[in-house]
Design a protein around this motif. Structure first.
Motif, PDB file in Angstrom:
ATOM      1  N   GLN A  74      32.214  37.405  35.553  1.00 19.84           N
ATOM      2  CA  GLN A  74      33.474  37.949  35.052  1.00 19.84           C
ATOM      3  C   GLN A  74      34.625  36.956  35.200  1.00 19.84           C
ATOM      4  OE1 GLN A  74      34.880  41.461  37.042  1.00 19.84           O
ATOM      5  NE2 GLN A  74      36.232  42.011  35.365  1.00 19.84           N
ATOM      6  N   PHE A  75      34.666  36.226  36.309  1.00 19.17           N
ATOM      7  CA  PHE A  75      35.777  35.312  36.563  1.00 19.17           C
ATOM      8  C   PHE A  75      35.381  33.856  36.366  1.00 19.17           C
ATOM      9  CE2 PHE A  75      37.029  38.902  39.479  1.00 19.17           C
ATOM     10  CZ  PHE A  75      37.999  39.399  38.621  1.00 19.17           C
ATOM     11  N   GLY A 112      41.666  44.716  35.142  1.00 19.46           N
ATOM     12  CA  GLY A 112      42.248  43.508  35.732  1.00 19.46           C
ATOM     13  C   GLY A 112      43.597  43.171  35.132  1.00 19.46           C
ATOM     14  N   ASN A 113      43.704  43.275  33.819  1.00 20.35           N
ATOM     15  CA  ASN A 113      44.979  42.993  33.156  1.00 20.35           C
ATOM     16  C   ASN A 113      46.034  44.037  33.496  1.00 20.35           C
ATOM     17  OD1 ASN A 113      44.340  40.562  31.788  1.00 20.35           O
ATOM     18  ND2 ASN A 113      43.075  41.741  30.380  1.00 20.35           N
ATOM     19  N   ALA A 114      45.629  45.285  33.682  1.00 18.86           N
ATOM     20  CA  ALA A 114      46.576  46.336  34.074  1.00 18.86           C
ATOM     21  C   ALA A 114      47.138  46.055  35.463  1.00 18.86           C
ATOM     22  CB  ALA A 114      45.896  47.698  34.032  1.00 18.86           C
ATOM     23  N   GLN A 115      46.293  45.583  36.379  1.00 22.66           N
ATOM     24  CA  GLN A 115      46.768  45.248  37.723  1.00 22.66           C
ATOM     25  C   GLN A 115      47.784  44.117  37.673  1.00 22.66           C
ATOM     26  OE1 GLN A 115      43.424  44.399  40.231  1.00 22.66           O
ATOM     27  NE2 GLN A 115      42.480  46.398  39.869  1.00 22.66           N
ATOM     28  N   ALA A 173      39.738  34.094  29.118  1.00 25.03           N
ATOM     29  CA  ALA A 173      39.583  34.811  30.383  1.00 25.03           C
ATOM     30  C   ALA A 173      40.338  36.133  30.377  1.00 25.03           C
ATOM     31  CB  ALA A 173      40.057  33.942  31.538  1.00 25.03           C
ATOM     32  N   VAL A 174      41.442  36.202  29.647  1.00 22.67           N
ATOM     33  CA  VAL A 174      42.221  37.446  29.580  1.00 22.67           C
ATOM     34  C   VAL A 174      41.350  38.572  29.042  1.00 22.67           C
ATOM     35  CG1 VAL A 174      44.204  38.564  28.499  1.00 22.67           C
ATOM     36  CG2 VAL A 174      44.410  36.232  29.358  1.00 22.67           C
ATOM     37  N   ALA A 175      40.589  38.308  28.004  1.00 23.59           N
ATOM     38  CA  ALA A 175      39.714  39.331  27.431  1.00 23.59           C
ATOM     39  C   ALA A 175      38.513  39.595  28.327  1.00 23.59           C
ATOM     40  CB  ALA A 175      39.250  38.889  26.041  1.00 23.59           C
ATOM     41  N   ARG A 176      38.052  38.591  29.014  1.00 21.60           N
ATOM     42  CA  ARG A 176      36.848  38.737  29.826  1.00 21.60           C
ATOM     43  C   ARG A 176      37.090  39.556  31.082  1.00 21.60           C
ATOM     44  NH1 ARG A 176      32.579  34.076  30.809  1.00 21.60           N
ATOM     45  NH2 ARG A 176      30.869  35.408  31.435  1.00 21.60           N
ATOM     46  N   LEU A 198      36.841  33.786  41.902  1.00 22.46           N
ATOM     47  CA  LEU A 198      36.970  34.951  42.753  1.00 22.46           C
ATOM     48  C   LEU A 198      35.644  35.710  42.773  1.00 22.46           C
ATOM     49  CD1 LEU A 198      40.447  36.266  41.571  1.00 22.46           C
ATOM     50  CD2 LEU A 198      39.926  35.161  43.739  1.00 22.46           C
ATOM     51  N   PRO A 199      35.316  36.300  43.911  1.00 28.94           N
ATOM     52  CA  PRO A 199      34.098  37.118  43.919  1.00 28.94           C
ATOM     53  C   PRO A 199      34.306  38.355  43.047  1.00 28.94           C
ATOM     54  CG  PRO A 199      35.260  37.266  46.024  1.00 28.94           C
ATOM     55  CD  PRO A 199      35.979  36.239  45.197  1.00 28.94           C
ATOM     56  N   SER A 200      33.263  38.769  42.354  1.00 28.11           N
ATOM     57  CA  SER A 200      33.366  39.899  41.443  1.00 28.11           C
ATOM     58  C   SER A 200      32.086  40.717  41.489  1.00 28.11           C
ATOM     59  CB  SER A 200      33.598  39.387  40.023  1.00 28.11           C
ATOM     60  OG  SER A 200      33.482  40.441  39.094  1.00 28.11           O
ATOM     61  N   PRO A 201      32.216  42.043  41.384  1.00 24.67           N
ATOM     62  CA  PRO A 201      31.003  42.861  41.320  1.00 24.67           C
ATOM     63  C   PRO A 201      30.249  42.671  40.003  1.00 24.67           C
ATOM     64  CG  PRO A 201      32.951  44.219  41.036  1.00 24.67           C
ATOM     65  CD  PRO A 201      33.414  42.834  41.380  1.00 24.67           C
ATOM     66  N   HIS A 202      30.930  42.108  39.018  1.00 26.31           N
ATOM     67  CA  HIS A 202      30.310  41.854  37.720  1.00 26.31           C
ATOM     68  C   HIS A 202      30.064  40.353  37.597  1.00 26.31           C
ATOM     69  CE1 HIS A 202      31.494  45.928  36.784  1.00 26.31           C
ATOM     70  NE2 HIS A 202      32.736  45.612  37.102  1.00 26.31           N
TER      71      HIS A 202
END
Length: 188
Positions: A93-94, A110-113, A102-105, A86-90
């Motif tokens: 990240q993905f 992201g995990n809240a969403q 990946a869950v921690a990264r 996925l595109p990411s501003p960071h």
């Protein structure tokens, strides 16, 4: 004249379709639930008062595992063997290939969403678990996959789904074991 029958009526034990030398549990008659093959070696069907909730749970977990396996393979191999991200501003990240790392990264946001999306889905279907209707039917047939089908065709389609759900749960367990214990790529 035939002699009078002196035997009392005995119930014949029904054997499991999946493992013919095992006796099928009494609640798994092979006809009332789609995908019932009389397989319950741990006796879990005897604990449940109603198997409808257990079927809901099986379908939910199976659907999640189907998505998880597709996501794990897509993340790792993707189009042209380079993985799909996925595109990411960071940057980066993905791009984690280990699904558990990946869950921690992804981070808290992201995990809240993901958690809020799951909570919303659970709240919208909460009352259906014990209500009337077909197990697993949350009213999302956008593509019309069951429209115009006979009852036999609908039952076959639902049976295909439960079989694929069961396969996906086994596949996810294998992928998780391979990732956590051996730290190897899934198909590599």
């Amino acid at each position: 004249r035939a002699p009078a029958s002196t035997s009392t009526s005995t119930s014949l034990s029904v054997t499991s379709k999946s493992i013919p030398f095992l006796e099928a549990p009494s609640k798994l008659d092979g006809t009332s639930m789609v995908g019932d093959y009389g397989f319950d070696p741990m006796g879990l069907s005897e604990i449940q008062a109603d198997l409808k909730y257990a079927r809901w749970a099986e379908l939910k977990h199976g659907r999640i595992c189907m998505l998880a396996i597709v996501g794990m393979v897509t993340q790792e191999y993707g189009p042209f063997g380079s993985g799909w991200h996925l595109p990411s501003p960071h940057p980066g990240q993905f791009e984690e290939l280990d699904p558990f790392a990946a869950v921690a990264r992804v981070g808290f946001e992201g995990n809240a969403q993901i958690f809020l999306a799951i909570a919303a889905l659970e709240l919208t279907s909460f009352n259906r678990h014990y209500g009337e209707g077909t197990e697993g039917d949350i009213g999302w047939d956008f593509l019309g996959l069951l429209e115009g089908k006979t009852e036999e065709q609908r039952r076959r389609t639902m049976e295909q789904e439960i079989v694929h759900c069961r396969l996906a749960m086994v596949a996810f367990t294998g992928a998780a074991v391979q990732t956590l214990i051996f730290h190897e790529p899934l198909l590599g």
